[in-house]
Every structure is written in C-alpha cells, then in structure tokens.
Design a protein around this motif. Structure first.
Motif, short mmCIF file in Angstrom:
data_model
loop_
_atom_site.label_atom_id
_atom_site.label_comp_id
_atom_site.label_asym_id
_atom_site.label_seq_id
_atom_site.Cartn_x
_atom_site.Cartn_y
_atom_site.Cartn_z
N ASP A 10 96.93 29.37 22.83
CA ASP A 10 95.52 29.75 22.92
C ASP A 10 94.68 28.55 22.52
OD1 ASP A 10 92.85 31.01 22.33
OD2 ASP A 10 93.98 32.84 22.77
N ASP A 11 93.58 28.30 23.23
CA ASP A 11 92.76 27.14 22.92
C ASP A 11 91.78 27.38 21.78
OD1 ASP A 11 91.23 28.89 24.40
OD2 ASP A 11 90.11 27.32 25.46
N ASP A 12 91.70 28.61 21.28
CA ASP A 12 90.80 28.94 20.17
C ASP A 12 91.59 28.86 18.86
OD1 ASP A 12 89.24 30.19 18.21
OD2 ASP A 12 88.24 31.45 19.70
N GLU A 33 97.85 24.67 21.82
CA GLU A 33 96.47 24.90 22.23
C GLU A 33 96.26 24.77 23.73
OE1 GLU A 33 94.58 20.43 21.49
OE2 GLU A 33 94.41 21.96 19.93
N ASP A 55 97.34 32.85 26.52
CA ASP A 55 95.97 33.07 27.00
C ASP A 55 95.87 32.48 28.40
OD1 ASP A 55 93.28 33.58 27.16
OD2 ASP A 55 92.68 31.83 25.99
#
Length: 471
Positions: A10-12, A33, A55
């Motif tokens: 997930d990039d968050d 990420e 994601d």
C-alpha cells in the motif's frame, strides 16, 4: 510456531503501519509501498508468503488500478499458491471482478474492519492449506480433470513423453495448470523416488538466479560466507522444473544451454566442472517463438528445450470440462468448509457454460470458493453468478455521423489539443491491451502490433505528457 507470512502493499504509510499493528500478532508482516519494492521483497524472501494484501491504486498511477492488476499477475507468477486479497479504495465493481479474474482470492473495499479482515485472511489460509493437502493426497497419476478432446490429447502426450530423458516445454496461459502437467510428467517418469525440484525463474532476482541454479563457492560474492549447492545438484538424477523460463536473463540462457547439451556446469566462483543428469521440464505463459524473433530468447536454447512441447489448452476451449471442474470443486470446498454445496439454476448453468473464464482454472476455482461461502446449500441464479464474472469487453456499434463534419465541429469549438487526443487514444488502447494480457507487457505489445521496447516508450511518453499537463 512459525507465523504465516503476509505481504502488505500500500502506498499510504499510515495504512501500512495500521495493518501491521492490527495483524502482527497473527502474521509475519512484510511491507512494501509499490510494485517494484514488493517484487524485490519477494525475491529476497527464503520462501514466498502465503498471503498478500494488495492496494490496486499504486504508484506511479495511484488513481488507476493498472499497477495493482499488474502486481496481482506478478505475485501469482512468482508463487501460484499465494492467496492475494485486494484491499482498495477503488471499489468499482468492474475493478473487483477483473482483480478476481487475474487470480485474486477476494476484493475488499476500504475501509474494512479489523475482525472482518482477520476472518478473511484466516479463511484464505485455511483454503490454501486444504488445496495443498488435496494435491499431496491426489490418487490420480495425472491430477488433471477433464474428458474433452484437448485434455485427452494432452494426457496422451504426457504418457508418451514422461519416460524419455529429453526436455519438455509446457506452454499455456496463466492459471491453466502447467504445474500439474509438470508434476504428472515426473510421477509417470518411472522414477518414483527421484528428486523433483521446482524453480520459478520469475521469483529470483536476475543477479541471484545463476547462483540459485548452479550453486556458488565460498567467497564468490559479497555474502557468500559458505559454499552452496544449486538446484541442478539438488535435482541429481531426477527432474528440475523451470517455471516461467521466459523470464530467464539472456546471459544465463547460454549457461543453461551448455548443461542441456553436455550436462556440464560450474558453481559461481569455482573452476571445477560438474556434471548433471537432471531431466529439464520448462514452462512458460509467454510466446517463446515471438521472444526469439524479438531477440529476447536464444533460438538455440528454445530448440533444445522444445524437443517435446505440450500445449495446455485454455479453459474456454474445454466445453463440458467446465462442468466437471465445477462439480469437483463444489464438492471439495463444501467438504472443507463443512457446509452444503451450492447449486446453479438452469439459467446460471447455461451462463457458466458460455463464460470464457479468461483466468482459466484458477479463476474457476476462486469463483467456486466465493459461491460456497456466500450461498451454502442454496440455488444460485444467473444474476448472482454473473456478478462473479469479469465484464466482457463492450463492442461499439457503427456510427452514422459523417467523420469529417464531426472533426470540423470539434475544431471550430476551439481549445482542441491534438497531442491530448492522440495520447488519450494511445493510453486507452494500451490500458485495454494490458488488461487482456493480464499485465504481461510482451503479450500486450503483441496485441498492439508493436515491439515491447516501443510499448515501454509509449507508456513513458504518456506519463511525461500527463506530468507536463499537471505543471
């Protein structure tokens, strides 16, 4: 007890840290990420993770699902048994269906409650373990279900080639069951106690693949604190199955060719020549003939590997076998879940027969798992069934509008940007080709009628154009 490994992509950073905090007591967490970092992590792990939370909206296109789709494909190429769950804010139904077609176990919209997520991960792990038990306990020499003419022809080829010492190349689409064919060749080889070693060429970093195959001497490179045998030595007089052979770097292809020609190889950093009697089985979902023409794969190696070739047919060509697979997996997963099996009503059964299953047997299996969970003991109607299918590409009808008058009208309105229009068309065609090719760049380039390098250049040009528009 060793915790099951879970890869979270997930990039968050807040979401990554929150998921680690929530799940760390039950899973061995690995965080990434973006897609490249996730692939590097996989290649550095001693064994692939059992589970992955992905994601869809990942850099460099966080507002589009293509990068997530590509990662699903690469994860399953790395390890076909991994259970991938997409946890995404991009909760459009078409995205969910396509993620499942690519092989995702389930699609979950953000936000998702911790207990819901835990339950889903536990179910995925339980089903994965039961599938491995099913494969290990299979009493069938083939383990391949189907009575269609293509399946019968493939069985005949397996029996014919199994006891020869020559290489076999297995070709087929993702999810079609190439690993089952390789295992059947080994079981019928007449050497029941011989070693059977599997190496996924896409799962190993290119700079480590040579050492993995041939072994290395102590001090051969940084970190080589001890001498290490390679997969050729472990295979001994048995079989070495090289999955995703099309991903092997060209500089290593020459060394593999040498082993195929005279059985000779050397450990990395060692002058001693060793001999191998291992029989080679290779598999690919790529068109190796096209790769040879494009200079990405050695012609001489291709001909050595393809002395015998087995084509694994896609599920869309297997007719009534779709029903046999439905019946098999219905019973298996109902038994595993300890609940009654679902049934398809007549209209749903016809829809099942018509559906092309672009994700092949892997997609069919996952659909059965979801239907077993949602509708235990119930009759599933056509609407409920088709909600599990990947939407088919829409065909646009012909227009009666005069093209030249339409162009004149657009130009006279002002504000027209030819670059924008051309880039938009190019992006749409590339996105569609990547979806149809399930993220495989070589296959997408083939669909578009251009070279792979040209496709990369076009994709890069689109990204630059978008960046300039933002500025």
């Amino acid at each position: 007890m060793t915790l099951p490994a879970l890869l979270i992509v997930d990039d968050d950073p807040l979401i990554r840290d929150s998921l680690r905090l929530i799940l760390a007591d039950e899973f061995d967490i690995h965080l990434a990420e973006d897609r490249p970092q996730a692939i590097r992590l996989l290649r550095d792990m001693a064994s692939p993770p059992q589970l992955a939370l992905v994601d869809l909206g990942l850099p460099p296109t966080p507002h589009r699902p293509e990068e997530g789709f590509r990662l699903i494909t690469e994860l399953l190429a790395h390890s076909p048994n991994i259970k991938v769950i997409t946890l995404s804010g991009q909760n459009e139904e078409s995205n969910a269906r396509h993620a499942r077609t690519l092989g995702a176990f389930e699609f979950v919209a953000k936000p998702c409650g911790p207990e819901t997520l835990r339950a889903l991960l536990r179910d995925a792990l339980r089903i994965q373990q039961s599938e491995q038990t099913e494969l290990a306990d299979s009493k069938s020499l083939f383990g391949i279900i189907g009575n269609s003419q293509p399946i019968q022809a493939m069985r005949s080829q397996i029996e014919l080639y199994a006891q020869t010492p020559y290489p076999v190349l297995i070709e087929g689409e993702s999810g079609s069951g190439k690993e089952l064919v390789a295992a059947a060749l080994q079981r019928l080889s007449g050497k029941p106690d011989a070693s059977y070693v599997i190496l996924n060429c896409a799962a190993i970093s290119p700079n480590l693949l040579e050492s993995t195959l041939f072994g290395h001497a102590k001090g051969a490179f940084t970190g080589a604190t001890n001498a290490q045998s390679g997969f050729f030595e472990r295979a001994e007089n048995g079989t070495l199955f090289l999955d995703e052979i099309g991903e092997m770097p060209q500089e290593l292809q020459a060394k593999l060719l040498r082993v195929l020609e005279n059985g000779e190889y050397q450990r990395v950093g060692e002058a001693t020549t060793r001999k191998s009697n291992a029989r080679i089985i290779a598999a690919t979902n790529r068109d190796l003939k096209l790769a040879v023409r494009n200079g990405a794969f050695r012609n001489d190696l291709f001909h050595r590997l393809s002395i015998f070739t087995i084509q694994v047919p896609p599920l869309r060509n297997l007719g009534e076998d779709k029903l046999l697979l439905l019946e098999h997996f219905q019973g298996f997963y109902a038994s595993q879940a300890q609940r009654p099996a679902f049934k398809l009503d007549p209209a749903a059964l016809e829809a099942w027969k018509r559906y092309s299953f672009p994700g092949n047997t892997r997609e069919l299996r996952n659909i059965v798992i979801r239907l077993t969970t949602k509708y235990p003991g119930a009759e599933v109607n056509v609407r409920q069934l088709e909600s599990e299918f990947d939407p088919q590409p829409e065909t646009t009808g012909s227009t009666q509008t005069d093209p030249s008058s339409e162009v004149r009208q657009i130009l006279l309105q002002g504000g027209f940007d030819l670059d924008d229009m051309l880039m938009g068309y190019t992006a749409r065609y590339i996105d569609t080709a990547m979806e149809l090719a399930h993220g495989n760049v070589s296959e997408a380039a083939k669909l578009l009628g251009i070279a792979r390098t040209t496709l990369y250049s076009r994709m890069e040009a689109i990204q630059k154009h978008k960046a300039q528009k933002v500025q």
